[in-house]
Write a protein that holds these residues in place. Structure first.
Motif, mmCIF file in Angstrom:
data_model
loop_
_atom_site.group_PDB
_atom_site.id
_atom_site.type_symbol
_atom_site.label_atom_id
_atom_site.label_comp_id
_atom_site.label_asym_id
_atom_site.label_seq_id
_atom_site.Cartn_x
_atom_site.Cartn_y
_atom_site.Cartn_z
ATOM 1 N N GLY A 20 13.694 -2.816 -29.016
ATOM 2 C CA GLY A 20 13.983 -4.117 -28.432
ATOM 3 C C GLY A 20 15.162 -4.068 -27.496
ATOM 4 O O GLY A 20 15.942 -3.114 -27.503
ATOM 5 N N ALA A 21 15.261 -5.108 -26.664
ATOM 6 C CA ALA A 21 16.370 -5.216 -25.714
ATOM 7 C C ALA A 21 17.393 -6.208 -26.263
ATOM 8 O O ALA A 21 17.465 -7.367 -25.832
ATOM 9 N N PHE A 22 18.172 -5.749 -27.235
ATOM 10 C CA PHE A 22 19.160 -6.619 -27.863
ATOM 11 C C PHE A 22 20.298 -6.939 -26.897
ATOM 12 O O PHE A 22 20.617 -6.170 -26.006
ATOM 13 N N HIS A 23 20.903 -8.107 -27.097
ATOM 14 C CA HIS A 23 22.009 -8.570 -26.251
ATOM 15 C C HIS A 23 21.604 -8.640 -24.772
ATOM 16 O O HIS A 23 22.343 -8.204 -23.891
ATOM 17 N N SER A 24 20.417 -9.153 -24.547
ATOM 18 C CA SER A 24 19.924 -9.332 -23.182
ATOM 19 C C SER A 24 19.163 -10.656 -23.095
ATOM 20 O O SER A 24 18.835 -11.253 -24.138
ATOM 21 N N PRO A 25 18.842 -11.118 -21.869
ATOM 22 C CA PRO A 25 18.090 -12.374 -21.719
ATOM 23 C C PRO A 25 16.734 -12.367 -22.419
ATOM 24 O O PRO A 25 16.176 -13.435 -22.693
ATOM 25 N N ILE A 26 16.208 -11.178 -22.717
ATOM 26 C CA ILE A 26 14.921 -11.085 -23.411
ATOM 27 C C ILE A 26 14.999 -11.726 -24.799
ATOM 28 O O ILE A 26 13.994 -12.186 -25.357
ATOM 29 N N MET A 27 16.206 -11.814 -25.345
ATOM 30 C CA MET A 27 16.396 -12.383 -26.679
ATOM 31 C C MET A 27 16.589 -13.906 -26.677
ATOM 32 O O MET A 27 16.884 -14.497 -27.719
ATOM 33 N N GLU A 28 16.398 -14.560 -25.539
ATOM 34 C CA GLU A 28 16.600 -16.019 -25.467
ATOM 35 C C GLU A 28 15.746 -16.814 -26.458
ATOM 36 O O GLU A 28 16.238 -17.755 -27.084
ATOM 37 N N PRO A 29 14.456 -16.473 -26.625
ATOM 38 C CA PRO A 29 13.666 -17.208 -27.633
ATOM 39 C C PRO A 29 14.243 -17.067 -29.034
ATOM 40 O O PRO A 29 14.220 -18.009 -29.829
ATOM 41 N N ALA A 30 14.771 -15.894 -29.345
ATOM 42 C CA ALA A 30 15.389 -15.662 -30.657
ATOM 43 C C ALA A 30 16.651 -16.505 -30.802
ATOM 44 O O ALA A 30 16.938 -17.046 -31.877
ATOM 45 N N GLN A 31 17.389 -16.632 -29.730
ATOM 46 C CA GLN A 31 18.642 -17.394 -29.745
ATOM 47 C C GLN A 31 18.387 -18.863 -30.096
ATOM 48 O O GLN A 31 19.111 -19.458 -30.902
ATOM 49 N N LYS A 32 17.355 -19.443 -29.515
ATOM 50 C CA LYS A 32 17.036 -20.858 -29.765
ATOM 51 C C LYS A 32 16.647 -21.088 -31.224
ATOM 52 O O LYS A 32 17.044 -22.080 -31.844
ATOM 53 N N LYS A 33 15.880 -20.161 -31.791
ATOM 54 C CA LYS A 33 15.474 -20.281 -33.188
ATOM 55 C C LYS A 33 16.654 -20.060 -34.125
ATOM 56 O O LYS A 33 16.792 -20.746 -35.148
ATOM 57 N N PHE A 34 17.502 -19.107 -33.776
ATOM 58 C CA PHE A 34 18.662 -18.793 -34.610
ATOM 59 C C PHE A 34 19.643 -19.965 -34.649
ATOM 60 O O PHE A 34 20.269 -20.222 -35.679
ATOM 61 N N GLN A 35 19.765 -20.682 -33.539
ATOM 62 C CA GLN A 35 20.653 -21.847 -33.464
ATOM 63 C C GLN A 35 20.302 -22.861 -34.560
ATOM 64 O O GLN A 35 21.190 -23.419 -35.233
ATOM 65 N N LYS A 36 19.014 -23.109 -34.763
ATOM 66 C CA LYS A 36 18.567 -24.082 -35.771
ATOM 67 C C LYS A 36 18.950 -23.624 -37.180
ATOM 68 O O LYS A 36 19.303 -24.438 -38.030
ATOM 69 N N ILE A 37 18.885 -22.329 -37.413
ATOM 70 C CA ILE A 37 19.227 -21.787 -38.736
ATOM 71 C C ILE A 37 20.731 -21.867 -38.975
ATOM 72 O O ILE A 37 21.194 -22.262 -40.040
ATOM 73 N N VAL A 38 21.499 -21.506 -37.956
ATOM 74 C CA VAL A 38 22.972 -21.553 -38.045
ATOM 75 C C VAL A 38 23.446 -22.976 -38.349
ATOM 76 O O VAL A 38 24.380 -23.178 -39.135
#
Length: 286
Positions: free
Chosen positions: A191-209
């Protein structure tokens, strides 16, 4: 002043934590709690699983978090003046200093790893370490490429990790070799961690946080996104979410910790990857 550092992916090994489980009542209790919270025996994977299973992003992140936090919790000498964690290690650091509970940290890491693993399966991304070129040169080459490719980990003065689409990664690595990179190593990640490719993950993680109870920190934590000391819970929460797509400013964090009085750096976790980086960073900033 004492600084404690917590590693991210890459420091795992089969058998990790088995000695802690055998020799500490508190460690055994926390390992068993981990199994209960997760609903499966993560201890079996850590203690006697295969290295291939342990390399799976989900199990890697959970194992390193559990090992690192337990090691801090059972240590009588864990009395930090400041802390920092490399990528995933930031969550370990936050649990160790009680910004959130061990159990809540487990839930965060479990969800974070699952979300990231899912993005990895849906996209074609990778990462590579570049040695021997100035940051500004690597940044410029990444910016000029027409694909998604960015600097993702400022690890030390001698190495910078880049992350992005596989084809873009190949183009940029090929060009960087031509213009003088001493060495380029492709990382064993999917995977391309710490890159714009992870934007969908960021949105989902926000809800969990947002569902987790964060407390203000007693100690400054130098977060990856800014490399600056933070204590306020809201700021900490925002930064761990941003971290999924932002670069890890590790050498900048260590430099700031040194500037603010850190003399003794102790790594809490499996392996000693961060100690090696500290030596390189301290030589550069001495």
């Amino acid at each position: 002043m004492k600084a404690y550092l917590f590693p991210g992916q890459g420091s795992q090994f089969v058998g990790m934590g088995k000695d802690l489980y055998k020799n500490s009542h508190l460690a055994k209790k926390l390992f068993q709690l981990s199994n209960e919270v997760l609903g499966f025996k993560i201890t079996s994977i850590m203690f006697e699983g295969s290295i291939d299973t342990l390399k799976n992003t989900k199990y890697t992140q959970l194992s390193i978090y559990i090992y690192s936090v337990i090691k801090a919790k059972i240590s009588k000498n864990f009395k930090p003046d400041m802390v920092a964690g490399h990528s995933l290690g930031e969550l370990s650091a936050l649990a160790a200093i009680n910004v959130f509970s061990f159990e809540d940290g487990l839930k965060l890491v479990n969800e974070r790893a699952s979300i990231m693993q899912n993005i990895c399966e849906l996209t074609s991304g990778g990462m590579a370490v570049v040695f021997g070129l100035k940051d500004s040169v690597i940044e410029y080459v990444c910016k000029k490429d027409h694909g998604i490719i960015v600097p993702s980990n400022y690890n030390s003065p001698e190495q910078l990790v880049i992350s992005g689409e596989i084809q873009a990664l190949r183009r940029v690595c090929s060009y960087l070799k031509k213009i003088g990179a001493k060495k380029i190593l492709t990382l064993p990640v999917h995977g391309a961690f710490h890159s714009p490719i992870m934007e969908p993950a960021q949105k989902k993680f926000q809800k969990i946080v947002n569902k987790i109870d964060f407390k203000d920190s007693k100690y400054p934590i130098y977060q990856n996104v800014t490399a600056l000391p933070v204590k306020k819970s809201n700021e900490i929460k925002n930064n761990i979410v941003k971290q999924l797509t932002a670069p890890v400013k590790w050498k900048q964090s260590i430099k700031n910790m040194m500037d603010h009085g850190a003399i003794l750096f102790t790594e809490i976790g499996p392996g000693n990857i961060l100690q090696g980086l500290i030596k390189k960073i301290s030589r550069n900033f001495a």
